[in-house]
Design an enzyme around this catalytic site. Structure first.
Site, mmCIF file in Angstrom:
data_model
loop_
_atom_site.group_PDB
_atom_site.id
_atom_site.type_symbol
_atom_site.label_atom_id
_atom_site.label_comp_id
_atom_site.label_asym_id
_atom_site.label_seq_id
_atom_site.Cartn_x
_atom_site.Cartn_y
_atom_site.Cartn_z
ATOM 1 N N GLY A 72 0.570 -1.191 -0.012
ATOM 2 C CA GLY A 72 0.256 0.047 -0.086
ATOM 3 C C GLY A 72 0.952 1.407 -0.063
ATOM 4 O O GLY A 72 0.521 2.018 -0.702
ATOM 5 N N SER A 73 1.960 1.269 0.661
ATOM 6 C CA SER A 73 2.876 2.599 0.604
ATOM 7 C C SER A 73 3.316 2.940 -0.393
ATOM 8 O O SER A 73 3.318 4.036 -1.011
ATOM 9 C CB SER A 73 3.752 2.382 1.747
ATOM 10 O OG SER A 73 3.349 2.259 3.063
ATOM 11 N N ASN A 152 -8.058 4.123 8.489
ATOM 12 C CA ASN A 152 -7.245 2.946 9.203
ATOM 13 C C ASN A 152 -7.243 3.165 10.726
ATOM 14 O O ASN A 152 -7.162 2.058 11.263
ATOM 15 C CB ASN A 152 -5.973 3.123 8.854
ATOM 16 C CG ASN A 152 -4.875 4.371 8.961
ATOM 17 O OD1 ASN A 152 -5.578 5.301 8.427
ATOM 18 N ND2 ASN A 152 -4.088 4.408 9.552
ATOM 19 N N GLN A 180 -7.709 0.012 3.702
ATOM 20 C CA GLN A 180 -8.400 -0.453 4.746
ATOM 21 C C GLN A 180 -9.758 -0.952 4.430
ATOM 22 O O GLN A 180 -10.277 -1.947 5.192
ATOM 23 C CB GLN A 180 -8.482 0.356 5.966
ATOM 24 C CG GLN A 180 -7.250 0.774 6.689
ATOM 25 C CD GLN A 180 -6.819 -0.450 7.651
ATOM 26 O OE1 GLN A 180 -7.741 -1.451 8.108
ATOM 27 N NE2 GLN A 180 -5.635 -0.593 7.697
ATOM 28 N N SER A 200 -3.700 -3.177 -0.703
ATOM 29 C CA SER A 200 -2.623 -4.112 -0.213
ATOM 30 C C SER A 200 -3.066 -5.604 0.304
ATOM 31 O O SER A 200 -3.964 -5.594 1.232
ATOM 32 C CB SER A 200 -1.735 -3.464 1.076
ATOM 33 O OG SER A 200 -0.749 -3.919 1.726
ATOM 34 N N ALA A 201 -2.289 -6.410 -0.155
ATOM 35 C CA ALA A 201 -2.835 -8.168 0.134
ATOM 36 C C ALA A 201 -2.881 -8.295 1.629
ATOM 37 O O ALA A 201 -3.904 -8.990 1.894
ATOM 38 C CB ALA A 201 -1.890 -8.776 -0.624
ATOM 39 N N HIS A 202 -2.116 -8.043 2.376
ATOM 40 C CA HIS A 202 -1.915 -8.462 3.711
ATOM 41 C C HIS A 202 -3.314 -7.963 4.523
ATOM 42 O O HIS A 202 -3.362 -8.509 5.684
ATOM 43 C CB HIS A 202 -0.555 -8.241 4.265
ATOM 44 C CG HIS A 202 -0.328 -6.750 4.752
ATOM 45 N ND1 HIS A 202 -0.423 -6.604 6.218
ATOM 46 C CD2 HIS A 202 0.071 -5.664 4.271
ATOM 47 C CE1 HIS A 202 -0.111 -5.248 6.266
ATOM 48 N NE2 HIS A 202 0.161 -4.661 5.121
ATOM 49 N N THR A 238 11.563 -7.413 -10.802
ATOM 50 C CA THR A 238 11.046 -8.632 -11.057
ATOM 51 C C THR A 238 9.709 -8.796 -10.333
ATOM 52 O O THR A 238 9.848 -8.332 -9.198
ATOM 53 C CB THR A 238 12.286 -9.752 -10.750
ATOM 54 O OG1 THR A 238 13.323 -9.639 -11.582
ATOM 55 C CG2 THR A 238 11.421 -11.229 -10.895
ATOM 56 N N CYS A 326 1.673 1.551 11.421
ATOM 57 C CA CYS A 326 2.939 2.433 10.725
ATOM 58 C C CYS A 326 3.333 3.232 11.588
ATOM 59 O O CYS A 326 4.466 4.209 11.387
ATOM 60 C CB CYS A 326 2.517 3.225 9.354
ATOM 61 S SG CYS A 326 2.104 1.744 8.025
#
Length: 380
Positions: A72-73, A152, A180, A200-202, A238, A326
């Site tokens: 996300g960042s 968030n 979020q 963001s996946a997590h 990559t 964060c």
């Protein structure tokens, strides 16, 4: 490891079994680089293409609009810097809000040092941005508006579609940090009239270290990372193939059972909120009481040191946070609570409890048993 009650899903979520299962072949067997032209490389490229297509379908988007990032960042940084510099000939004015994630706020502050001007919109006492205030802030040289989908820290859902519509009418690019919101709210960036969206996946049971920037077809942005020709020449490096595959699996799962899952989570959240309000005198719920993320319960407790409260809860086996992950370890008060009008003393005492699908009613009742006496003792 003893059982713990995990109420910090806004910081990160556990990897889903589906995502792990699909990732494993690309962590152990398929070693190809998607940019290589041999058979192993082509196999990797096909897997990457399939992951991109699955993610696009989950978002109601086109595969060519999906760009993989490290999270996300990076997506926020790229959206703001890429859009600002690509359109600087038209203007150098950007609009955002006072309660954005630091990935947006610190990027805006960096852009100010590069000659851009930024207007930071205020919010009301519940953390909502007024679309009319956003419209009044627009200038002839405004090139970008960035407003998060949901906050968030306090969970307030913003009127993103309304503000994006205003931007669209004025020919201004609109970005939303939806990190979020993914997995908690329906997300269809085109229907929201957005031009750029960060995920963001997590945050929705995908792997860490992988995210995406959705860029509406026809929108031009400058690259953030230079080097190779990956991601159609806009994001060198990559590709994280296993991460992309895991993200696709996690997002499909999040979209598939969204209504039932979020209804259950919201029910537990409401049980937690009511229980705290009934058992803890002067407990203040922060954020919009209705238009909030289904798993977010954010309180301040007058007369209680937030860090001491977190430590006591941790010793009792309850994991939560004081605000954004964060900013963990930061000594300054929460910029979000400060924007809501709270004093530095009040804003240092915030407690963010964020629920997920793993939480149970028994766990919530245990929190309600443990939390009130800790607050009472700390107030002494």
């Amino acid at each position: 490891m003893r059982n713990r009650i995990y109420l910090d899903h806004a910081a990160t979520t556990g990897l889903s079994p589906e995502a792990l299962r699909e990732m494993m072949p690309f962590l152990t067997e398929c070693m190809g680089n998607p940019s290589s032209i041999h058979g192993t490389g082509r196999e990797a490229a096909m897997a990457l293409m399939k992951a991109r297509k699955r993610i696009a379908e989950a978002l109601g988007a086109e595969p060519s609009e999906i760009y993989f990032t490290s999270g996300g960042s990076e997506s926020d940084n790229w959206a703001l810097k890429g859009a600002a510099f690509a359109n600087r000939a038209r203007g150098r004015h950007i609009i955002t809000t006072q309660i954005e994630h630091h990935a947006v706020l610190h990027t805006c502050q960096w852009l100010e040092r590069q000659g851009f001007e930024v207007t930071y919109l205020p919010v009301d006492g519940r953390g909502r941005t007024d679309p009319e205030t956003a419209e009044r802030a627009i200038r002839p040289d405004t090139v970008l508006i960035s407003v998060m989908t949901a906050n968030n820290e306090i969970g307030t859902i913003q009127p993103v579609a309304e503000i994006a519509g205003i931007a669209r009418e004025r020919g201004i690019l609109f970005h939303t940090d939806a990190v979020q919101a993914a997995g908690a709210l329906p997300l269809h960036p085109a229907e929201m009239q957005a031009d750029l969206m960060s995920l963001s996946a997590h945050k929705f049971h995908g792997p860490r270290g992988i995210g995406l920037l959705w860029v509406r077809r026809g929108v031009r942005i400058d690259p953030l990372i230079h080097g190779g020709a990956q991601e159609r020449g806009l994001r060198a490096g990559t590709e994280n193939l296993a991460g992309a595959v895991g993200m696709a699996a996690a997002l499909e799962r999040a979209v598939r059972d969204l209504p039932e899952r979020t209804r259950n989570i919201a029910g537990l959240r409401d049980l937690l909120i009511r229980g705290i309000q009934e058992a803890v005198p002067e407990a203040k719920l922060n954020g919009d009481p209705v238009r909030r993320l289904p798993g977010n319960a954010h309180f301040t407790f007058p007369g209680v040191d937030g860090e001491a409260l977190l430590l006591r809860l941790d010793l009792a086996g309850i994991a939560c946070s004081g605000g954004s992950a964060c900013t963990a370890g930061a000594t300054e008060p929460s910029h979000v609570l400060t924007a809501l009008g709270q004093t530095p003393e009040e804003s240092r005492g915030g407690l963010r409890m964020t629920l997920g699908e793993e939480n149970t009613e028994e766990e919530i009742r245990e929190v309600l048993r443990v939390l009130p006496p800790i607050v009472k003792e700390l107030r002494r």
